[in-house]
Design a protein around this motif. Structure first.
Motif, PDB file in Angstrom:
ATOM      1  N   ASP A 204     -21.398   8.348  23.379  1.00  0.00           N
ATOM      2  CA  ASP A 204     -21.571   8.127  24.571  1.00  0.00           C
ATOM      3  C   ASP A 204     -22.428   8.964  25.291  1.00  0.00           C
ATOM      4  O   ASP A 204     -22.516  10.203  24.673  1.00  0.00           O
TER       5      ASP A 204
ATOM      6  N   SER B 104     -24.135   5.475  29.955  1.00  0.00           N
ATOM      7  CA  SER B 104     -24.420   4.651  28.677  1.00  0.00           C
ATOM      8  C   SER B 104     -23.747   3.135  28.786  1.00  0.00           C
ATOM      9  O   SER B 104     -23.836   2.361  27.996  1.00  0.00           O
ATOM     10  N   ASP B 105     -22.858   2.967  29.824  1.00  0.00           N
ATOM     11  CA  ASP B 105     -22.157   1.724  29.735  1.00  0.00           C
ATOM     12  C   ASP B 105     -23.104   0.683  29.887  1.00  0.00           C
ATOM     13  O   ASP B 105     -24.181   0.435  30.367  1.00  0.00           O
TER      14      ASP B 105
ATOM     15  N   PHE C  54     -21.747   5.765  34.368  1.00  0.00           N
ATOM     16  CA  PHE C  54     -21.339   6.810  33.237  1.00  0.00           C
ATOM     17  C   PHE C  54     -22.584   6.896  32.222  1.00  0.00           C
ATOM     18  O   PHE C  54     -22.097   7.004  30.970  1.00  0.00           O
TER      19      PHE C  54
ATOM     20  N   ASP D 115     -17.626  -0.737  26.290  1.00  0.00           N
ATOM     21  CA  ASP D 115     -18.076   0.565  26.878  1.00  0.00           C
ATOM     22  C   ASP D 115     -19.416   0.808  26.825  1.00  0.00           C
ATOM     23  O   ASP D 115     -20.166   0.016  27.437  1.00  0.00           O
ATOM     24  N   ASN D 116     -19.771   1.647  25.859  1.00  0.00           N
ATOM     25  CA  ASN D 116     -21.447   2.032  26.064  1.00  0.00           C
ATOM     26  C   ASN D 116     -22.196   0.862  25.187  1.00  0.00           C
ATOM     27  O   ASN D 116     -21.704   0.470  24.141  1.00  0.00           O
TER      28      ASN D 116
HETATM   29 MN   LIG Z   1     -18.830   5.143  28.445  1.00  0.00          MN
END
Ligand SMILES: [Mn+2]
Ligand SMILES: O=P(O)(O)OC[C@@]1(O)O[C@H](CO)[C@@H](O)[C@@H]1O
Length: 441
Positions: free
Chosen positions: A195, A290-291, A288, A253-254
């Motif tokens: 991330d 890189s999400d 955040f 997530d990323n």
């Molecule tokens: Mn993230």
């Protein structure tokens, strides 16, 4: 009964939360400002003078934000009308209500870290949407894309492995299939190292073939519930009636390399018939650093499809097809970019909670999701995961996370203390990981 422990906060001088607010957050804002500068001529070409004015405006709003943060000013309400503005401002009032009179207003170095960190990303978004015509600009896009390009070697290795595996998957016995499942899960876990907010936006990608490292990385898995995941899914597979559905939800997530590992996991679940349908959840706004947003999701699948490597492009083609046929569904919801922890989901976003209840299993990828699962609190290391979830259990769920914040629950007695003694930073470097499962009730 004692209430839950205190929230992590930058008020604890020297803590990881403190260092994030003090050092990494301003660094991320400075990078965001640089990015706008660098795109100046692009804005001009696209929008003429108006583009230049917008760039200036966004930069000045971000500089103001950086100044507020660095001088520990009160957290101010959001001003720009957006779908979630009222919820944010109500939450700010709630944070205010938690303070003693002597504390005054919620502030960067006083309030819960989860709140102020989410707030920073929401304010970055506010700066952009207040600056038309560049109000759809994703300040983090090029970092995310770069992470994908720099991970090419690993992406090729992964896609090749997956496509080879699919050819023989029907012939594998139970044990072989289980071993393959565990491999794919571990790839998705270590994908979470990549991330970009932990590194303050510095490049971190997966340059080497991760599959060769899985054995070496095994000792760093602190909680390993992979067996329980296998039991759950293989049982569904065995007992499933013909046309019925087993749905696995992946809260992403990323973007970049981690997203590829999650798509590989999703493909494996379908190909192995451990699941018949996958729901992915992404972020509505850049988050955040890189999400994953819908643009990243679509972009990556398109990139794969147009790759020169036949296995990589096969993945792109197959995955586009899964989306067309509805076996894969991408969804977003504003709740994922609110500051609330997940124990409040049933009240704040009952529709999302109800949707998750229909899943047979939910994977929560990454560190921020872990923080929101556990409320980002100073729990004892040995508190059971189920307890730290504080009532959140829409369906059986599993966190797949490398440790990048000072919260970890569900460890064996003495395990956390031992790690602290030998490696003081074990909670925050991303070196360790967990598969932490909260099974059927
Ligand atoms: Mn993230
Ligand atoms: O959720 P992710 O991408 O795994 O990690 C997000 C993260 O980098 O952001 C925060 C620090 O700014 C930490 O919670 C965590 O380390």
């Amino acid at each position: 009964m004692a209430g839950p422990p205190a929230s992590l906060s930058a008020r604890d001088v020297g803590s990881f939360a403190y260092l994030t607010v003090k050092d990494r957050s301003p660094q991320i804002l400075t990078k965001a400002i640089d990015t706008l500068h660098r795109h100046k001529s692009e804005f001009f070409e696209k929008h003429g003078e108006k583009g230049l004015e917008a760039e200036k405006k966004a930069i000045s709003l971000l500089s103001k934000l950086r100044n507020e943060l660095q001088t520990d000013k009160p957290i101010v309400p959001l001003v720009e009308k957006f779908v979630d503005t009222d919820i944010w401002n109500q939450y700010l009032e709630y944070q205010q209500s938690l303070l003693n009179e002597s504390d005054g207003k919620p502030r960067w170095f006083l309030s819960p870290w989860l709140f102020v960190e989410c707030y920073m990303y929401r304010r970055i978004h506010e700066a952009i949407i207040q600056s038309p015509p560049i109000d759809d600009f994703d300040i983090f896009k090029e970092l995310k894309d770069q992470n994908f390009f720099e991970s090419q070697e690993s992406v090729i290795a992964l896609c090749t492995h997956l496509q080879e595996l699919r050819k023989t998957i029907e012939d594998l016995d139970e044990n072989q299939l289980k071993n393959e499942f565990f491999k794919i899960l571990q790839i998705s876990l270590w994908g979470n190292k990549c991330d970009l907010s932990l590194s303050g936006g510095e490049h971190i990608s997966q340059k080497t073939n991760i599959m060769n490292s899985l054995e070496d990385l095994k000792p760093f898995i602190l909680v390993n519930d992979m067996d329980r995941l296998w039991s759950l899914l293989s049982n569904y597979k065995k007992t499933r009636e013909k046309e019925s559905v087993t749905r696995v939800d992946i809260v992403l997530d990323n973007s970049g390399f981690e997203l590829i590992t999650d798509l590989v996991l999703a493909e494996f679940l379908l190909s192995s018939k451990l699941a018949t349908k996958i729901h992915f959840y992404g972020k509505t706004i850049p988050w955040f650093v890189s999400d994953t947003t819908i643009h990243d999701f679509n972009w990556i699948i398109k990139q794969l499809k147009h790759s020169n490597n036949k296995w990589v492009s096969q993945c792109g083609v197959d995955w586009e097809d899964h989306i067309k046929t509805g076996r894969w569904v991408y969804l977003d919801h504003i709740f994922w970019t609110l500051p609330h922890d997940f124990s409040t989901m049933s009240q704040v976003a009952p529709d999302l909670h109800a949707a998750l209840q229909k899943a047979h299993l939910i994977f929560f990828k990454g560190d921020l999701n872990y923080r929101k699962l556990t409320g980002d609190r100073r729990w004892e290391f040995t508190i059971p995961f189920h307890e730290a979830l504080s009532g959140f259990h829409p369906a059986p769920l599993c966190s797949i996370r490398t440790l990048k914040a000072e919260v970890q629950v569900g460890l064996q007695p003495g395990q956390g203390e031992q790690l602290t003694a030998s490696e003081p930073n074990w909670l925050t470097t991303g070196k360790y990981g967990v598969f932490q499962f909260d099974g059927p009730l």
